[in-house]
Design an enzyme around this catalytic site. Sequence first.
Site, PDB file in Angstrom:
ATOM      1  N   LYS A  91       0.961  -1.225   0.108  1.00 42.38           N
ATOM      2  CA  LYS A  91      -0.041  -0.020   0.193  1.00 42.38           C
ATOM      3  C   LYS A  91       0.998   1.234   0.062  1.00 42.38           C
ATOM      4  CE  LYS A  91      -0.763   0.130   4.817  1.00 42.38           C
ATOM      5  NZ  LYS A  91      -0.093   1.484   5.253  1.00 42.38           N
ATOM      6  N   ASP A  92       2.068   1.199   0.354  1.00 45.08           N
ATOM      7  CA  ASP A  92       3.062   2.257   0.277  1.00 45.08           C
ATOM      8  C   ASP A  92       3.763   2.337  -0.911  1.00 45.08           C
ATOM      9  OD1 ASP A  92       2.569   2.918   3.198  1.00 45.08           O
ATOM     10  OD2 ASP A  92       4.245   1.490   3.590  1.00 45.08           O
ATOM     11  N   ARG A 146      -8.328   8.408   4.499  1.00 44.64           N
ATOM     12  CA  ARG A 146      -9.133   7.548   3.911  1.00 44.64           C
ATOM     13  C   ARG A 146     -10.058   6.824   5.274  1.00 44.64           C
ATOM     14  NH1 ARG A 146      -9.121   2.089   4.982  1.00 44.64           N
ATOM     15  NH2 ARG A 146      -6.946   2.175   5.619  1.00 44.64           N
ATOM     16  N   ARG A 147      -9.303   6.540   6.131  1.00 49.93           N
ATOM     17  CA  ARG A 147     -10.038   6.030   7.433  1.00 49.93           C
ATOM     18  C   ARG A 147     -10.891   7.367   8.103  1.00 49.93           C
ATOM     19  NH1 ARG A 147      -4.469   3.197   9.408  1.00 49.93           N
ATOM     20  NH2 ARG A 147      -4.892   1.115   8.565  1.00 49.93           N
ATOM     21  N   ARG A 168       0.436  10.389  13.861  1.00 53.09           N
ATOM     22  CA  ARG A 168       1.774   9.723  13.459  1.00 53.09           C
ATOM     23  C   ARG A 168       2.472   8.823  14.325  1.00 53.09           C
ATOM     24  NH1 ARG A 168       4.934  11.185   9.194  1.00 53.09           N
ATOM     25  NH2 ARG A 168       5.648   9.423   9.604  1.00 53.09           N
ATOM     26  N   ARG A 174       1.102   4.637  18.654  1.00 52.65           N
ATOM     27  CA  ARG A 174      -0.390   4.972  18.178  1.00 52.65           C
ATOM     28  C   ARG A 174      -1.188   4.083  19.265  1.00 52.65           C
ATOM     29  NH1 ARG A 174      -1.023   5.445  12.046  1.00 52.65           N
ATOM     30  NH2 ARG A 174       0.887   6.461  11.342  1.00 52.65           N
ATOM     31  N   CYS A 261      -0.829   7.453  -1.891  1.00 50.88           N
ATOM     32  CA  CYS A 261      -1.534   6.564  -1.018  1.00 50.88           C
ATOM     33  C   CYS A 261      -2.045   7.438   0.217  1.00 50.88           C
ATOM     34  CB  CYS A 261      -0.380   5.807  -0.569  1.00 50.88           C
ATOM     35  SG  CYS A 261       1.153   6.553   0.123  1.00 50.88           S
TER      36      CYS A 261
END
Length: 335
Positions: A91-92, A146-147, A168, A174, A261
Site C-alpha cells: 500500500k506504500d 481514507r479512514r 503519526r 499509536r 497513498c
Amino acid sequence: MNGQPITEQPSATAPLRLGTRRSALAMAQSGMVAREVTRVTGRAVELVEITTYGDTSREALAQIGGTGVFVSALRDALLEGRIDFAVHSLKDLPTAAPAGLALAAVPEREDVRDALVAAEGLNLDELVEKLAGAGRPARIGTGSPRRMAQLNAWATARGAQLETVAIRGNVDTRIGYVTGGELDAVVLATAGLNRLGRSAEISQHLDPELMIPAPGQGALAIECTTANSELTAALAALDHAPTRVAVAAERALLATLEAGCSAPVAALATWGREYELRLDGVVGDPDGSALLKMSANGPIVLDETAEQQAVALGRALADRLLGAGAATLMGERAR
C-alpha cells in the site's frame, strides 16, 4: 547516482542483502520474507536496515505527499547495488515503477481489514454509546484521510458523536495514545498487528462494509532490479497470482484517479466464484460529509493476461468514480 541499475550480480554463495525499513513492523515483515527466500533459494539472507524520509519526518503523510516516502530510499539502494532486493508494504508503493526495477513477487495477502484498538476493548458502537453517555464524542486516532472519511461518514449516518484525530508514529506510539488516555481508540491495519504478534490487542475488526481498506493493504511487495534476472526468477516462487491480480485492480483504480497513498481513496478486490473479481472503490471527503462508493465485477482468466484484465477493471471503475465527481472529493490530485 545516474538512475541506472548496477548490473553486477551477487556471488551465488554470498548472503542475499534484503533492504528494509527500520520499524518493528517492517523488520517483522522482512524477516518473514527472508525465511521464505532462504527456503526457496537455499541462500542465506541478511537484513540491511535503511531509514526512509517517511520514518524521519514528523509531518502528516497528507502534507508530505504520502506516495513513496517510505519507498524511495530503498529503491535508491537497489539501483545503486547496495542491496539485492527490498520488501515494501504494497500500500506504500507508488503505482508507477521506476525504470530498472521489477515487482518480482507479491506473496499471499494477509487480512485486509482495518482494526479498532479501543480502551477497555470496546467495539465502535459500544465506545460511541459509552462516551455519548458521558457527554462527549469518541476521539479516534488515525493518520489516514481514507479512514477519517469512512469513520466520519459512519458517524454522520448514525447521528453518532465521533471525532477523528490525526496521528503519526509506529504501532507502539499509536496504541500508547489509547493506553495513556489521550485517545479513546486508534485504527490500525489488522495485517500489521498480526505480523507483530499483537492481534490480542484488537477490540474489533472493521468489516469492509464499514471501512474499505487502502489499495494493496495486507499485501507485501518484493522488488529487485531487472538486471538481476536470476534473482527475479527465483523470487517469483513467492508470488501468489490471485493476490497479485487483485491488487493490480486496486492499484489501477488508484493510478487512474491520480491519487497518492495519502488520498481519501479506498479499494478492495475480492474473488468470487468461477474466477470473478469484484472491485469496490470509495472516494470521500475526510470530514465524512460526502462519500462516493461504487463497485464493478468482471471475469478474470488466470493466464498471462490476468493482470491486464484486472487493470482494465480498475480503470473502468475509476472512470465511473471520476464521472460522478471523485476529483472534487479528493481535493488535491496526486503530485
